[in-house]
Scaffold this motif. Structure first.
Motif, short mmCIF file in Angstrom:
data_model
loop_
_atom_site.label_atom_id
_atom_site.label_comp_id
_atom_site.label_asym_id
_atom_site.label_seq_id
_atom_site.Cartn_x
_atom_site.Cartn_y
_atom_site.Cartn_z
N LYS A 28 5.23 -10.74 -19.24
CA LYS A 28 3.97 -10.34 -19.87
C LYS A 28 3.09 -11.57 -20.02
O LYS A 28 3.54 -12.63 -20.45
CB LYS A 28 4.27 -9.73 -21.24
CG LYS A 28 3.06 -9.21 -21.97
CD LYS A 28 3.49 -8.55 -23.28
CE LYS A 28 2.31 -7.95 -24.01
NZ LYS A 28 2.76 -7.28 -25.25
N VAL A 29 1.81 -11.41 -19.66
CA VAL A 29 0.83 -12.49 -19.79
C VAL A 29 -0.29 -12.00 -20.71
O VAL A 29 -0.92 -10.99 -20.41
CB VAL A 29 0.25 -12.92 -18.43
CG1 VAL A 29 -0.71 -14.09 -18.60
CG2 VAL A 29 1.37 -13.29 -17.45
N THR A 30 -0.49 -12.71 -21.80
CA THR A 30 -1.54 -12.39 -22.76
C THR A 30 -2.51 -13.57 -22.81
O THR A 30 -2.30 -14.58 -22.14
CB THR A 30 -0.95 -12.16 -24.16
OG1 THR A 30 -0.21 -13.32 -24.55
CG2 THR A 30 -0.02 -10.95 -24.18
N TYR A 31 -3.56 -13.43 -23.63
CA TYR A 31 -4.49 -14.54 -23.76
C TYR A 31 -4.74 -14.89 -25.21
O TYR A 31 -4.56 -14.07 -26.10
CB TYR A 31 -5.82 -14.25 -23.05
CG TYR A 31 -6.66 -13.18 -23.72
CD1 TYR A 31 -7.58 -13.52 -24.71
CD2 TYR A 31 -6.56 -11.85 -23.35
CE1 TYR A 31 -8.36 -12.54 -25.32
CE2 TYR A 31 -7.32 -10.88 -23.93
CZ TYR A 31 -8.22 -11.23 -24.93
OH TYR A 31 -8.99 -10.26 -25.53
N ASP A 32 -5.13 -16.14 -25.42
CA ASP A 32 -5.50 -16.65 -26.73
C ASP A 32 -6.65 -17.61 -26.50
O ASP A 32 -6.50 -18.62 -25.80
CB ASP A 32 -4.32 -17.36 -27.37
CG ASP A 32 -4.59 -17.84 -28.79
OD1 ASP A 32 -5.78 -18.05 -29.15
OD2 ASP A 32 -3.63 -18.01 -29.55
N ILE A 116 -2.01 -17.47 -22.38
CA ILE A 116 -2.87 -18.46 -21.72
C ILE A 116 -4.33 -18.31 -22.16
O ILE A 116 -4.69 -17.36 -22.86
CB ILE A 116 -2.74 -18.34 -20.18
CG1 ILE A 116 -3.23 -16.98 -19.67
CG2 ILE A 116 -1.29 -18.58 -19.77
CD1 ILE A 116 -3.19 -16.83 -18.14
N ALA A 117 -5.16 -19.23 -21.71
CA ALA A 117 -6.59 -19.18 -22.01
C ALA A 117 -7.21 -17.91 -21.42
O ALA A 117 -6.81 -17.43 -20.37
CB ALA A 117 -7.28 -20.41 -21.42
N LEU A 118 -8.19 -17.38 -22.14
CA LEU A 118 -8.90 -16.19 -21.67
C LEU A 118 -9.50 -16.42 -20.29
O LEU A 118 -9.39 -15.57 -19.40
CB LEU A 118 -9.99 -15.79 -22.66
CG LEU A 118 -10.92 -14.66 -22.24
CD1 LEU A 118 -10.15 -13.38 -21.98
CD2 LEU A 118 -12.01 -14.45 -23.29
N GLU A 119 -10.10 -17.59 -20.08
CA GLU A 119 -10.70 -17.90 -18.78
C GLU A 119 -9.66 -17.86 -17.66
O GLU A 119 -9.92 -17.38 -16.56
CB GLU A 119 -11.40 -19.26 -18.81
CG GLU A 119 -12.17 -19.55 -17.54
CD GLU A 119 -12.99 -20.82 -17.60
OE1 GLU A 119 -13.34 -21.35 -16.52
OE2 GLU A 119 -13.29 -21.31 -18.71
N ALA A 120 -8.46 -18.34 -17.96
CA ALA A 120 -7.39 -18.32 -16.95
C ALA A 120 -6.95 -16.89 -16.65
O ALA A 120 -6.78 -16.51 -15.48
CB ALA A 120 -6.20 -19.16 -17.43
N LEU A 121 -6.79 -16.07 -17.70
CA LEU A 121 -6.39 -14.68 -17.48
C LEU A 121 -7.50 -13.90 -16.78
O LEU A 121 -7.22 -13.03 -15.95
CB LEU A 121 -5.97 -14.00 -18.78
CG LEU A 121 -5.31 -12.62 -18.63
CD1 LEU A 121 -4.09 -12.68 -17.69
CD2 LEU A 121 -4.93 -12.06 -19.97
N ASP A 122 -8.74 -14.22 -17.10
CA ASP A 122 -9.86 -13.60 -16.37
C ASP A 122 -9.79 -13.93 -14.88
O ASP A 122 -10.02 -13.07 -14.03
CB ASP A 122 -11.21 -14.04 -16.94
CG ASP A 122 -11.77 -13.06 -17.96
OD1 ASP A 122 -11.35 -11.88 -17.97
OD2 ASP A 122 -12.63 -13.47 -18.75
#
Length: 151
Positions: A28-32, A116-122
């Motif tokens: 699972k990959v989430t963002y913060d 991970i960072a929102l930008e990375a998940l985007d």
């Protein structure tokens, strides 16, 4: 005749068990958005100081101090299994989702999978991070050089 059929079936079952299985490792990959802040201090994450901490890495005078000083920023985040001074600090992880791959630098702990960072998940989800909330991505640990760290 029955013996021949049984032998044939037994050979087929044995052969199928011997074939290597194609297993895909996913998490699972989430963002913060904490990790999107270029001024975020490395003192605020698990991989801060200590022998394996990121603050002690880097080439003088370019020591790592904040998130933007890391070579792979904003492709940073938490990884399951990381703790303070962990040997996983500064490890590089290749994440793949729907044919898109990014490399993420471990700077912090994650309760499960990757955070991970929102930008990375985007980047990983074609700008769908907020809408999706999380994804299950394939992952593999790779050389730190893929995250911009020296060899």
């Amino acid at each position: 005749m029955k013996f021949a059929a049984l032998t044939s079936l037994l050979c087929a079952v044995t052969a199928s068990l011997a074939l290597p299985s194609a297993r895909t490792t996913t998490a699972k990959v989430t963002y913060d958005q904490t990790y999107d802040n270029p001024n975020g201090s490395l003192n605020s994450v698990a991989c801060s100081n200590g022998v394996n901490g990121l603050i002690t890495k880097g080439m003088f005078p370019c020591r790592y101090t904040d998130f933007s000083s890391l070579p792979n920023f904003p492709f940073i985040g938490g990884v399951q299994g990381v703790s303070w001074n962990s040997t996983l600090c500064g490890s590089c992880w290749e994440l793949t989702y729907n044919g898109t791959t990014i490399d993420v630098l471990a700077v912090d702990y994650a309760a499960a999978g990757f955070n991970i960072a929102l930008e990375a998940l985007d980047q990983l989800t074609y700008d769908q991070a907020v809408a999706l909330g999380h994804v299950d991505a394939e992952f593999e640990q790779v050389s730190g050089t893929k995250c911009g760290l020296p060899a």
